[in-house]
Design a protein around this motif. Structure first.
Motif, PDB file in Angstrom:
ATOM      1  N   ILE A  88       9.299  11.850  11.604  1.00 17.39           N
ATOM      2  CA  ILE A  88      10.550  11.701  12.340  1.00 17.39           C
ATOM      3  C   ILE A  88      10.493  12.670  13.513  1.00 17.39           C
ATOM      4  CG2 ILE A  88      13.052  11.811  12.225  1.00 17.39           C
ATOM      5  CD1 ILE A  88      12.874  11.446   9.225  1.00 17.39           C
ATOM      6  N   PRO A  89      10.558  12.169  14.733  1.00 12.29           N
ATOM      7  CA  PRO A  89      10.354  13.050  15.882  1.00 12.29           C
ATOM      8  C   PRO A  89      11.571  13.872  16.282  1.00 12.29           C
ATOM      9  CG  PRO A  89      10.621  10.788  16.606  1.00 12.29           C
ATOM     10  CD  PRO A  89      10.637  10.754  15.121  1.00 12.29           C
ATOM     11  N   GLY A  90      12.755  13.491  15.851  1.00  5.72           N
ATOM     12  CA  GLY A  90      13.925  14.214  16.380  1.00  5.72           C
ATOM     13  C   GLY A  90      15.167  14.168  15.509  1.00  5.72           C
ATOM     14  N   GLY A  91      15.035  14.520  14.249  1.00  2.00           N
ATOM     15  CA  GLY A  91      16.245  14.592  13.430  1.00  2.00           C
ATOM     16  C   GLY A  91      16.568  13.280  12.735  1.00  2.00           C
ATOM     17  N   GLY A  92      17.538  13.339  11.863  1.00  2.00           N
ATOM     18  CA  GLY A  92      17.863  12.211  10.992  1.00  2.00           C
ATOM     19  C   GLY A  92      18.190  10.922  11.712  1.00  2.00           C
ATOM     20  N   SER A  93      18.658  11.027  12.955  1.00  2.00           N
ATOM     21  CA  SER A  93      19.055   9.813  13.661  1.00  2.00           C
ATOM     22  C   SER A  93      17.913   9.120  14.383  1.00  2.00           C
ATOM     23  CB  SER A  93      20.105  10.161  14.724  1.00  2.00           C
ATOM     24  OG  SER A  93      20.794  11.311  14.385  1.00  2.00           O
TER      25      SER A  93
END
Lengths: 470, 215, 831
Positions: A299-304
């Motif tokens: 995941i490159p940038g957090g849960g979203s």
């Protein structure tokens, strides 16, 4: 230059690169005023106060300092949205960091609170913000203590409060405690919480904080790391700042890499010149996937953020590149999962997070995230139905209609669908829950199917109407 | 209705005075109430409502939105085990299971001796140091079943377990409710001053003296 | 609403058609107004938009490409292109409804809302045919009571925020709120602090599902069983518009109807649930005459026994025929319709020739003053940015729907409120200046406001406030409205009149809005039920208007009610007619009322219930209630609206006007009416101010009604001298509360238990001075009686005064009052 784990700044790894915001992390007493002043502290403030406020604003705009909170909006541009002639204006510092996968703001608050305070002062000076509220996540007890101590020190030393450094610049900085709700990290929810209310986001339009914010007045909401960059920029200038990083994303960012790497840690990294591959496998960074495993997904940038895979390792750590590849850098939370990871379980875990954190204000998120979680739980428990996979996608489509951002995939012939997703909701939390679902079903549909044991279906009365399909 | 003791009531007024609107002090006062009693009581919410010019229903509405406020007595030590993704990948769920066994309670419950409440929580912000648990919001990084048991043993024996946290935090472990062992105080001679927003009509001093047409 | 020029309007395109929106109009409203209904739940035209339910999202292109946006949050902008039926919109609507239904219980068969349920209706019209949800729904205990009359079923709640917005924004009673978070969010109250709001019934009406339901209606009917007519609430003088709903000839429910000029659809709970009283089994069904225990009618009997109409009418008519005009008096009439009031005015003044006719009970203000002062409408009083002066009772306690309008003006529309009141009101918190006025001192305070010498006043208000209030008034640029009424029954009308005239003198452009509260009292004044007046805001001097229509007109101005009661107690009244008048409860001198009833020759009572007053009459004639008669009503603005019959009156009770016709008939006079419409037609012939308003004209605009304008010339009475207060005494303030032991509340089971109870409120230093503890029961000794009542501390009460509520269980305050005194002093005696 070698890299080393800084033991008293738990999790921070000095990777030997440029340090614009973590320069003091090597000192055990980095949080004290004495160390701060001895290492160039409040020099940036003095440089700012020697200029006119509008000049400080121009300098920040010129530096192209992108917001570090997740949206990545240029701070200097956001600062310009305050309407003329409407007073007072406020600064609200978003220290309610709750994004799974990162805690950079926590480190900045624990390790260098004075740097943050200095950044707040610079922002207040530049824009005529007459009071600053430092909203710190309630569960970060040490960070609150460090900031309280630092504020007390700074007040006593004349850096904060009335007539700062014997000028007519006066501002109070108030430490405000959060109380535990991820959604409060959304800027309008943060403002609601600061007004003493339930932390439920406001609709934008019309409630853009710079126009109608705290108490209905123009309010700048900036992330901790964003403000922490200001002292360096004011001390060294915009041009010097732009020498780091890339053209569209100058400077450095703090990235946290967690999960199945050999050396998880928080790194201050130059934007754009470093790729995910460098980060995961570099000797000065995470030193590869643990225990002989292979990378499965990250995941490159957090849960979203929509998930990336092996083919995305050479994407540069820069908002524009990551966005074009179909995901987001967000707040710099990178989670690495190797081949031992059950994709369905990981998907469920993130969806459950969003369901638990939904504020409940709007119907699609309040009901939809809970529904998604229940379907996934049922699949994990072995009671999944064949129709559940398309049902999940359709529920997601009703939260975030149309083609959902997806990463490009050369062999599948997929073009990237860029961020951000559309929303039937008030804020992006609901659509965030769709990211793991779309990412895992698209890539690992067979894992879902393997878990589905029942033969009956739930009738789907209307075919999903989406352009381009999911 | 009086819930706050004398010192805390004085502190409550000090906190309220920092905000342009008294209502903004709702959450800080709820934390103060929890610090005094260990949990948020109805009496506390009634007094907070009076102090900030709200109603008890509104105060409860605000308080019940947030995880940290407890509405029934909890243990003196609230143990939060993170099971969000980064911790789950590195054994967070197993740690939680061990915690349940070790403390003798299911997640959400309080031990009979009133010492521990165990909770299964979302990301506590220590993701690279997974798996992680906190005790009264103090971090314990890179936890193992063994280190968990050592922390519990320390607490039972009345020793501070803070050094085991590896989080640059030391000293005593405060009981549940106490957040910061240090409070912010703004002395009268250094305070810039707080105005109700409707009473502010123009730009602040340093900006007004320097208007060059820029917003 | 003011007429718009075409140039003001905003041109948008909706589903391919060009539509003109009003400036600032929300897209959802513009579409609905022009024929395109967009489904919605949280949107309500009388509350702030919140955009939460997401049901109203449609495809909107404001120039930057089409996007799904909530139409309830968008003001129409020129060139906006809207698609309400695009595929995307339909899918989103399907999706939102499916989401709303996944946790919604399958309660329709047992839910009161079924059949009038927006969730049902919109699911049928805009939603999917089935749900795909097979998981466990969330559960709450169902239902719970949020107050005595309102149930909450949290499983049904779709969290639209309407009820909490109403409680917060409209009523100011923030007692219900969202609790918890996410899909566990629920509406609830604080434990042990119920939703005690005078307006809670409105949340039931606005709730778009069956989450909030009203106990008085619970399980009573299905909407498709109900017949309904639009009518006017006659309980208080606001004249809120209501829908009267019945099944099988029984009224089952009142709902609020949105009259833009009046109540905006809101009702107080008292107005809403009082239908129970009209339907109560204690309603009188037959006439009563004096008789014995066996039911025989005997003139000197000690009981009241049932009698046939012709016999009762004969007895009444005989008494009227035998009495000289000067020894006949008619008291009351505020409960009647305009038509019934006219009929009685004609009978009393035109046929019997008596001018001792007064609809008020000594607890109001002189009719000729109210009709002479320039009048404001509610809209004018509530003008955004205007100024309001409250010289009267607490509107929250006495005129609930008006209070909501006033509160809106002050809290949301920037109106400035100045209170000249004897105690705090429901609006005090939002008032710019709330001056505490000692009983009797209002005129002095007004004078001081405008620079007169400050009084030696002991009311505890600072001179500074008074001057500031005066300056504010003098400098006011928008409309200034004085809300005028009797705040306290312990103060005579005189001091209020003096203060009103002082304001009129200092603010010649100010207009007045009457706060007289009792039902159709303003209609009564307009119909001539006041000494010296004739129907149509005319005086006895206008007799020539009645020349061919009435047999005659009195030539001498008669007595008002207090004077009539005084005369009756002295044996000077042979026949006393009580038109719905509860003398013992409402006259601010219980002793006088009792002596009058005893001293009058024949007392003829025409009423709905057998109150203690009625029980002391000689002839009792049962009247029809407001849901059982056709006619019109005049509210405190002078606005005329329709009252519509829906059900049959109990037993042989009959409309008041018919009783007048029957009595006249026995006196040999044909009043000339066969219907309420006949009466109105005659009124428009004799009344200059009503001449333009035919029945058809009123019916055409029945929801808004028509405002009758015109008045009398101002005649100034002598000012009232106020005696000084003895230092050892307390000056009494006696006010009404929304719920009391009044006959209508007492006969509405939902309201009967809500009276707050008697207590004497004293300012804390006053309490210390008297050495009494909070809660201690003391004697309050008044000029004519003593009451025992517990004392409570209240910093909002002025020093030197004590504040009592009237008509509370067990404490008869009016019995201790002397209507002849301008103010009432009491002594506090510890027991």
């Amino acid at each position: 230059m070698g890299s080393s784990y800084v033991t008293h700044a738990a999790g921070y790894v000095d990777n030997g690169g440029p340090k614009l915001v973590t320069s003091r992390f090597g000192y055990e007493d980095s949080h004290t005023l004495a160390r701060f002043e001895a290492t160039g502290g409040y020099v940036g403030l003095k440089a700012a106060m020697a200029k006119r406020p509008a000049e400080v604003h121009s300098q920040v705009r010129e530096a192209t300092l992108l917001g570090r909170g997740g949206a990545g909006f240029p701070a200097g541009v956001k600062w310009g949205f305050c309407p003329e002639g409407v007073w007072p204006r406020y600064l609200v510092v978003n220290g309610d960091e709750s994004e799974p996968g990162t805690y950079k703001d926590r480190l900045l608050m624990e390790r260098d609170p004075h740097q943050l305070i200095e950044g707040c002062l610079i922002a207040c000076y530049a824009l005529g913000l007459s009071q600053c509220f430092l909203y710190v996540r309630g569960e970060m007890a040490l960070a609150q203590e460090r900031i309280a101590t630092a504020l007390n020190e700074a007040y006593a030393a004349g850096y904060v409060g009335r007539e700062i450094l014997d000028s007519d610049f006066s501002v109070d900085i108030v430490l405000h405690w959060g109380a535990g709700a991820y959604i409060v990290g959304e800027e309008t929810a943060l403002i609601e919480s600061l007004e003493g209310n339930r932390g439920m986001p406001r609709l934008k339009p019309p409630y853009f904080p710079a126009a109608i914010g705290l108490y209905g007045k123009p309010t700048i909401v900036n992330n901790v790391e964003t403000l922490a960059n200001l002292p360096w920029i004011l001390e060294h200038g915009a041009a010097a700042y732009r020498r780091y990083g890339s053209e569209s994303s100058p400077g450095t960012r703090m990235f946290a890499v967690s999960g199945h790497v050999n050396r998880p840690g928080v790194y201050e990294v130059e934007q754009g010149v470093t790729t995910f591959r460098d980060l995961f496998y570099g000797e000065e960074f995470c030193q590869g996937i643990r225990g002989g495993h292979e990378l499965k997904m990250f995941i490159p940038g957090g849960g979203s953020a929509p998930w990336f895979f092996e083919e995305h390792l050479d994407v540069a750590l820069e908002a524009a590149d990551v966005g074009a590849a179909g995901s987001m850098l967000g707040s710099g939370a990178i989670i690495v999962m190797d081949d031992s990871t059950d994709a369905v379980k990981a998907c469920h875990r993130l969806v459950r997070f969003f369901a638990r954190e939904s504020c409940g204000k709007c119907s699609p998120c309040r009901e939809g995230t809970g529904w998604e979680e229940k379907i996934l739980q049922r699949i994990l428990d072995g009671h999944g139905r064949p129709s559940d996979i398309d049902l999940l996608l359709d529920v997601g489509d009703n939260i975030s209609p149309g083609p959902y951002p997806v990463a490009a995939h050369a062999t599948e012939g997929l073009d990237a669908v860029p961020f951000p997703p559309r929303q039937t909701t008030i804020c992006p939390l609901g659509p965030s829950s769709v990211a793991p679902i779309v990412s895992t079903i698209r890539r690992f549909r067979h894992e879902f199917e393997a878990k589905i044991t029942r033969g009956d279906t739930i009738p789907v009365s209307a075919a999903p109407v989406t352009a381009g399909g999911n | 209705m009086t819930f706050f003791d004398t010192d805390n009531e004085r502190l409550a007024h000090e906190v309220i005075d920092r905000y342009p609107r008294a209502r903004s002090a709702a959450i800080p006062l709820l934390h103060l109430a929890q610090e005094q009693e260990g949990w948020v009581t109805p009496a506390a919410m009634v007094q907070i409502a009076e102090l900030i010019g709200s109603t008890p229903a509104e105060v409860l509405g605000t308080a019940s939105f947030y995880e940290m406020f407890k509405f029934h007595p909890v243990g003196r030590y609230v143990v939060n085990v993170c099971t969000n993704i980064s911790c789950q990948l590195l054994g967070g769920e197993e740690l939680l299971e061990h915690a349940e066994t070790s403390l003798g309670v299911r997640a959400g419950g309080t031990s009979d001796d009133g010492l521990f409440t165990l909770e299964d929580v979302e990301c506590v912000a220590a993701c690279t140091e997974a798996p992680c648990f906190t005790v009264n919001y103090r971090y314990f990084h890179r936890a193992t079943t063994g280190s968990f048991d050592e922390v519990v043993a320390d607490i039972r024996a009345g020793r501070s377990p803070m050094q085991r946290g590896d989080a640059g935090d030391d000293g005593d472990l405060p009981e549940h409710g106490t957040l910061g062992r240090v409070r912010q105080h703004i002395s009268d001679d250094r305070r810039a001053g707080v105005e109700a927003p409707e009473n502010v009509t123009g730009a602040p001093l340093w900006l007004a003296a320097d208007r060059n047409g820029e917003g | 609403m003011s007429p718009l020029e075409v140039g003001d309007q905003v041109s948008i395109v909706v589903d391919g058609e060009t539509v003109l929106a009003n400036p600032g109009e929300l897209l959802i409203d513009a579409c609905e107004r022009t024929g395109t209904y967009i489904p919605r739940f949280c949107h309500h035209t009388r509350m702030r938009p919140v955009g939460m339910c997401r049901m109203c999202i449609v495809d909107v292109d404001t120039g930057r490409g089409a996007a799904l946006q909530p139409s309830c949050m968008l003001a129409c902008t020129p060139g906006m292109v809207v698609e309400t039926e695009s595929d995307r919109t339909r899918k989103a609507q399907d999706g939102v409804l499916e989401f709303l239904l996944i946790n919604h219980p399958l309660d329709c068969p047992v839910c009161d809302k079924g059949g009038e349920c927006p969730l049902q209706d919109q699911t049928m019209a805009f939603g999917p045919g089935e749900s795909r949800f097979v998981e466990e729904k969330r559960h709450f205990e169902k239902p719970i009571k949020v107050n005595d009359n309102v149930n909450l079923d949290r499983e049904r709640c779709i969290l639209c925020d309407r009820c909490t917005r109403f409680a917060d924004e409209v009523a100011g009673d923030k007692l219900i709120h969202f609790m918890a978070r996410g899909s566990q969010t629920q509406i609830n109250t604080f434990p042990d602090l119920p939703f005690s709001s005078y307006f809670s019934g409105n949340t039931v009406q606005v709730c778009p599902v069956g989450a909030l339901t009203a106990l008085p209606y619970r399980f009573k009917a299905r909407p498709w069983d109900l017949e309904e007519v639009e009518s006017t609430s006659t309980l208080d003088s606001v004249g809120s518009r209501i829908s009267v709903q019945s099944s099988r000839d029984r009224v089952l429910r009142f709902q609020g109807v949105d009259a833009d000029a009046v109540n905006w659809g809101w009702l107080s709970d008292k107005e809403r649930f009082v239908f129970e009283a009209y339907d109560h089994e204690d309603r009188m069904a037959t006439p009563l005459l004096k008789g014995d225990a066996l039911g025989n009618r005997t003139p000197d009997g000690s009981e009241l026994v049932a009698a046939p109409w012709n016999e009762a009418l004969d007895v009444a008519a005989e008494a009227l025929r035998a009495a000289p005009a000067d020894r006949i008096a008619v008291v009351g009439g505020a409960r009647l319709t305009n038509e019934a009031q006219y009929a009685w005015a004609k009978l009393a003044k035109g046929v019997l020739g008596t001018d001792h006719v007064d609809s008020q009970l000594g607890d109001g203000l002189p009719a000729d003053l109210l009709l002479a002062l320039p009048r404001a409408t509610i809209d004018e009083a509530c003008t955004p940015g205007g100024t309001i002066v409250l010289l009267g009772p607490d509107p929250k306690e006495e005129l609930g729907a008006l209070y909501l309008r006033l509160r809106h003006a002050v809290v949301h529309d920037g109106a400035t409120l100045i209170e000249l009141t004897q105690c705090r009101t429901g609006l005090t918190e939002d008032a710019t200046h709330s001056l505490r006025v000692q009983p009797g001192e209002a005129a002095e305070v007004v004078s001081a406001m405008f620079g007169g010498a400050p009084s030696a006043g002991s009311s505890g208000r600072s001179v500074g406030d008074v001057t500031a209030a005066g300056e504010l008034l003098a400098a006011a640029t928008g409309p200034v409205t004085v809300l005028l009424g009797r705040s306290s029954l312990a103060e005579a009308a005189g001091p209020v009149v003096d203060a009103a005239l002082a304001l009129h003198d200092h603010l010649p452009d100010a207009r007045f809005l009457s706060l007289l509260r009792r039902g159709n009292v303003h209609g009564a004044m307009d119909m001539g039920l006041a000494p010296g007046l004739l129907p149509g805001r005319a005086t006895l001097a206008d007799a020539d208007r009645f020349v061919d229509v009435w047999p005659g007109v009195p030539d001498v101005v008669g007595r008002d009610t207090l004077a009539t009661l005084e005369a009756a107690s002295n044996g000077e009244v042979d026949v006393l007619v009580l038109l719905g008048a509860d003398l013992l409860a409402d006259v601010p001198d219980g002793d006088l009322a009792r002596r009058a009833l005893n001293g009058a020759g024949t007392v003829i009572a025409i009423d709905l219930f057998a109150t203690e007053t009625v029980a002391s009459a000689d002839v009792v004639l049962p009247a029809a209630g407001p849901t059982e008669v056709d006619g019109t009503f005049t509210n405190l603005e002078g606005r005329v609206s329709q009252v519509t019959r829906k059900v049959t009156s109990p037993g042989t009770s009959r409309p008041d006007w018919m009783i007048a016709v029957d009595l006249a008939d026995r006196l040999g006079v044909d009043l000339g009416f066969m219907s309420a419409a006949d009466i109105w037609a005659e009124l428009t012939a004799v009344s200059a101010v009503h001449a333009g308003f035919s029945t058809e004209a009123i019916a055409a605009d029945s929801t808004e009604g028509v405002v009758v304008t015109g008045g009398l010339a101002l005649v100034r009475p002598e000012p009232t001298a106020i005696p000084a207060r003895q230092p050892s005494a307390l000056r009494l303030i006696a006010t009404r509360s929304m719920y009391d032991t009044g006959v209508m509340v007492a006969h509405s089971p939902s309201l009967a238990g809500l009276a707050p109870g008697a207590r004497a409120a004293l300012e804390p230093t006053e309490m210390r001075r008297h050495g009494v503890a909070d809660g201690e029961v003391v004697d309050l000794v008044g000029p004519k009686g003593t009451v025992q009542v517990p004392v409570v501390a209240d910093a909002g009460v002025a020093a030197g005064t004590v504040h009592l509520l009237v008509n509370q269980p067990g404490v008869d305050v009016v019995a201790m009052l002397d209507a002849g005194a301008p103010v009432t002093d009491v002594k506090l005696v510890r027991r």
